[in-house]
Motif scaffolding. Sequence first.
Motif, mmCIF file in Angstrom:
data_model
loop_
_atom_site.group_PDB
_atom_site.id
_atom_site.type_symbol
_atom_site.label_atom_id
_atom_site.label_comp_id
_atom_site.label_asym_id
_atom_site.label_seq_id
_atom_site.Cartn_x
_atom_site.Cartn_y
_atom_site.Cartn_z
ATOM 1 N N THR A 35 0.982 -1.282 -0.070
ATOM 2 C CA THR A 35 0.083 -0.022 0.354
ATOM 3 C C THR A 35 0.895 1.087 0.021
ATOM 4 O O THR A 35 2.072 1.036 0.219
ATOM 5 N N TRP A 36 0.376 2.261 -0.192
ATOM 6 C CA TRP A 36 0.912 3.488 -0.304
ATOM 7 C C TRP A 36 0.006 4.626 -0.170
ATOM 8 O O TRP A 36 -1.296 4.639 -0.307
ATOM 9 N N ILE A 37 0.581 5.907 0.505
ATOM 10 C CA ILE A 37 -0.455 7.173 0.499
ATOM 11 C C ILE A 37 -0.799 7.419 -0.977
ATOM 12 O O ILE A 37 -0.179 7.472 -2.074
ATOM 13 N N GLY A 38 -2.193 7.698 -0.917
ATOM 14 C CA GLY A 38 -2.758 7.791 -2.223
ATOM 15 C C GLY A 38 -3.286 6.819 -2.860
ATOM 16 O O GLY A 38 -4.350 6.862 -3.749
ATOM 17 N N LYS A 39 -3.169 5.382 -2.239
ATOM 18 C CA LYS A 39 -3.848 4.143 -2.685
ATOM 19 C C LYS A 39 -5.406 4.309 -2.498
ATOM 20 O O LYS A 39 -5.692 4.766 -1.425
ATOM 21 N N ARG A 40 -6.133 3.912 -3.373
ATOM 22 C CA ARG A 40 -7.590 4.061 -3.300
ATOM 23 C C ARG A 40 -7.987 2.375 -3.430
ATOM 24 O O ARG A 40 -7.450 1.659 -3.781
ATOM 25 N N MET A 41 -9.124 2.227 -2.215
ATOM 26 C CA MET A 41 -9.417 0.807 -2.131
ATOM 27 C C MET A 41 -10.867 0.907 -1.743
ATOM 28 O O MET A 41 -11.797 1.840 -1.626
ATOM 29 N N GLY A 42 -11.533 -0.313 -2.093
ATOM 30 C CA GLY A 42 -13.001 -0.565 -1.874
ATOM 31 C C GLY A 42 -13.454 -0.084 -0.268
ATOM 32 O O GLY A 42 -12.833 -0.431 0.788
ATOM 33 N N VAL A 43 -14.714 0.447 -0.264
ATOM 34 C CA VAL A 43 -15.182 0.609 1.291
ATOM 35 C C VAL A 43 -15.711 -0.251 1.735
ATOM 36 O O VAL A 43 -15.906 -0.630 2.994
ATOM 37 N N HIS A 44 -16.128 -1.563 0.893
ATOM 38 C CA HIS A 44 -17.005 -2.565 1.307
ATOM 39 C C HIS A 44 -16.397 -3.712 1.663
ATOM 40 O O HIS A 44 -16.648 -4.736 2.205
ATOM 41 N N CYS A 45 -14.973 -3.673 1.402
ATOM 42 C CA CYS A 45 -14.045 -4.957 1.677
ATOM 43 C C CYS A 45 -12.839 -4.672 2.533
ATOM 44 O O CYS A 45 -11.971 -5.443 2.370
ATOM 45 N N THR A 46 -12.674 -3.418 3.161
ATOM 46 C CA THR A 46 -11.538 -2.978 3.759
ATOM 47 C C THR A 46 -11.986 -2.812 5.452
ATOM 48 O O THR A 46 -13.268 -2.028 5.394
ATOM 49 N N ALA A 47 -11.297 -2.744 6.334
ATOM 50 C CA ALA A 47 -11.564 -2.733 7.737
ATOM 51 C C ALA A 47 -11.881 -1.115 7.635
ATOM 52 O O ALA A 47 -12.894 -0.688 8.260
#
Length: 166
Positions: A35-47
């Motif tokens: 991971t890195w600063i600025g990385k986008r991830m799903g809201v439904h599948c991450t804590a």
Amino acid sequence: LMTKTDLTVHVVILEQNETVIIEKMESVYTPKVETWIGKRMGVHCTAAGKALISDWDEADIDRLIYHGLPRYNDNTIVSPKKLKQELAEVRKRGYSVDFEEETIGSRCVGAPIFDHGGRIVAAISLVGFKKQINSETIKQLTDDVKTAAQNISDDLFNAADQPLDG
């Protein structure tokens, strides 16, 4: 939090229905987390993402579902009913979990950060692997992440009470 748990820590915000990492403190005791600063991830599948949207009302959740819940692997929550149940649990417990929902092998524990008005403005999460986040460690880790989130929330509340100089 990173020093106490020996796990990588992310601080995230919500932007366009995605989780965006705004700070990362990487533990030297954890295998490198991709991971890195600025990385986008799903809201439904991450804590962190589930912590961010845990105060959403039914209409907001339905809008997210309407746009789709992308599957990253077999553990990803893609069922609207399961997502709603999971968010209800997050609200009740005060923390969220992700057991390999986005990335196989990766586990996370997160908690929401509130502003002075009681709105969720960010989230903090711990990232590790099965050997680090498991049935033996989960209780202490959830307590640690909730305490860190509360401390940050308190700092935001106290900062809001301070007069601006100038």
